[in-house]
Scaffold this active site. Structure first.
Site, short mmCIF file in Angstrom:
data_model
loop_
_atom_site.label_atom_id
_atom_site.label_comp_id
_atom_site.label_asym_id
_atom_site.label_seq_id
_atom_site.Cartn_x
_atom_site.Cartn_y
_atom_site.Cartn_z
N ARG A 67 0.84 -1.20 0.00
CA ARG A 67 0.00 0.00 0.00
C ARG A 67 0.88 1.25 0.00
O ARG A 67 1.87 1.32 0.73
CB ARG A 67 -0.89 0.03 1.25
CG ARG A 67 -1.80 -1.18 1.43
CD ARG A 67 -3.02 -1.11 0.55
NE ARG A 67 -3.83 -2.32 0.66
CZ ARG A 67 -4.80 -2.49 1.55
NH1 ARG A 67 -5.08 -1.53 2.43
NH2 ARG A 67 -5.50 -3.61 1.58
N ARG A 82 0.24 1.38 10.41
CA ARG A 82 0.09 1.72 8.99
C ARG A 82 1.45 1.63 8.31
O ARG A 82 2.30 2.49 8.49
CB ARG A 82 -0.48 3.14 8.86
CG ARG A 82 -0.96 3.48 7.46
CD ARG A 82 -1.48 4.90 7.40
NE ARG A 82 -2.59 5.15 8.30
CZ ARG A 82 -3.86 4.82 8.05
NH1 ARG A 82 -4.17 4.23 6.92
NH2 ARG A 82 -4.80 5.08 8.93
N GLU A 175 -9.08 0.04 13.53
CA GLU A 175 -9.58 -0.94 12.55
C GLU A 175 -8.58 -2.08 12.35
O GLU A 175 -7.40 -1.85 12.12
CB GLU A 175 -9.84 -0.25 11.21
CG GLU A 175 -10.31 -1.21 10.12
CD GLU A 175 -10.13 -0.65 8.72
OE1 GLU A 175 -10.05 -1.45 7.77
OE2 GLU A 175 -10.05 0.58 8.58
N SER A 178 -12.17 -5.85 7.89
CA SER A 178 -13.19 -5.19 7.09
C SER A 178 -13.84 -6.21 6.16
O SER A 178 -13.16 -7.02 5.54
CB SER A 178 -12.57 -4.06 6.26
OG SER A 178 -13.56 -3.35 5.56
N ARG A 217 -0.45 -5.55 11.89
CA ARG A 217 -1.39 -4.70 12.62
C ARG A 217 -2.14 -5.45 13.71
O ARG A 217 -2.35 -4.94 14.81
CB ARG A 217 -2.39 -4.03 11.67
CG ARG A 217 -3.37 -3.13 12.40
CD ARG A 217 -4.39 -2.50 11.49
NE ARG A 217 -3.80 -1.51 10.59
CZ ARG A 217 -4.51 -0.65 9.87
NH1 ARG A 217 -5.84 -0.67 9.94
NH2 ARG A 217 -3.92 0.22 9.08
#
Length: 250
Positions: A67, A82, A175, A178, A217
């Site tokens: 990412r 992140r 978060e 998802s 994460r």
């Protein structure tokens, strides 16, 4: 699952790939580092007409994801929340063009994640994403957020960014998972259909995807919730069989 794809796959799945040049022989080819395993999974049946009796198709992959995180504006860059490269377990379901079936699979996929979190005894909450937070491909998206004691912000409604406060971290939800329903958005672009038994005509499938586990994460809530005063970490009971029976680390 490979972590790169050609330019014909990623845009049709609805992702924004990071362009890369991969040398091959005397020249290079336009390839993309994929941000999620669903790109490769959805590409399995590109331009196919499936038999209705073969649906749903349920896939799971473990892949390395990349990412740019360009839209984060520097938020959460400290630590491992992140980062630009991580490993992820991703689920994809391809089902009939039936809203009730699509919604049922969405709830089932969310249940898979809840089972993981409950077995690890981690505090979490479900967040219904509003339409303004959805990408063009999503019809519905549910985020699952775990409580992270080390995040900044001082409240459960905070985004946990360090810049919000100079105080010591008081914890915030972050978060970690998802799950999305996409109706026929991806399948139309991939020309992925099934033949309806009643009409005999091809119909575009529906697709769903679900982040089951993303590391590192997910290690944040596990390590912070199970850390002891001396800095050691108690191994969650559910993980001990995979850790050689170890009950404590450090």
């Amino acid at each position: 699952m490979r972590s790169w794809s050609g330019p014909a796959s990623s845009p049709k799945v609805g992702t924004r790939p990071t362009k890369s040049r991969r040398p091959s022989g005397g020249g290079g080819h336009d390839l993309y580092l994929t941000g999620t395993g669903e790109v490769g999974l959805m590409g399995f049946h590109k331009d196919e007409i499936l038999d209705a009796d073969d649906l749903p198709k349920c896939y799971t992959t473990v892949s390395t994801c990349f990412r740019r995180e360009a839209g984060a504006a520097g938020k959460d860059t400290a630590g491992v929340y992140r980062i630009h490269q991580f490993d992820k377990v991703e689920q994809v379901v391809i089902c009939k063009a039936d809203e009730a079936e699509s919604r049922a699979w969405h709830q089932k996929m969310i249940g898979f994640v809840e089972t993981v979190l409950q077995r690890l005894e981690l505090p979490y909450r479900l967040l219904q994403c509003c339409s303004g937070d959805l990408g063009p491909k999503n019809a519905d998206m549910i985020d699952l957020e775990c409580w992270m004691p080390g995040r900044y912000g001082g409240g459960e409604d905070s985004d946990g960014s360090r810049e919000q406060t100079n105080r010591r971290p008081t914890g915030a939800y972050g978060e970690t998972h998802s799950a999305s329903r996409l109706y026929d958005y991806q399948c139309r672009r991939l020309n992925l259909r099934y033949r309806d038994h009643e009409t005999g005509k091809p119909v575009f499938c529906h697709s769903l995807n679900n982040t089951v586990l993303a590391c590192p994460r997910f290690l944040i809530p596990v390590m912070e919730m199970y850390q002891n005063e001396d800095g050691s970490i108690t191994v969650p009971t559910a993980l001990r069989p995979y850790m050689g029976g170890a009950e404590r680390i450090g």
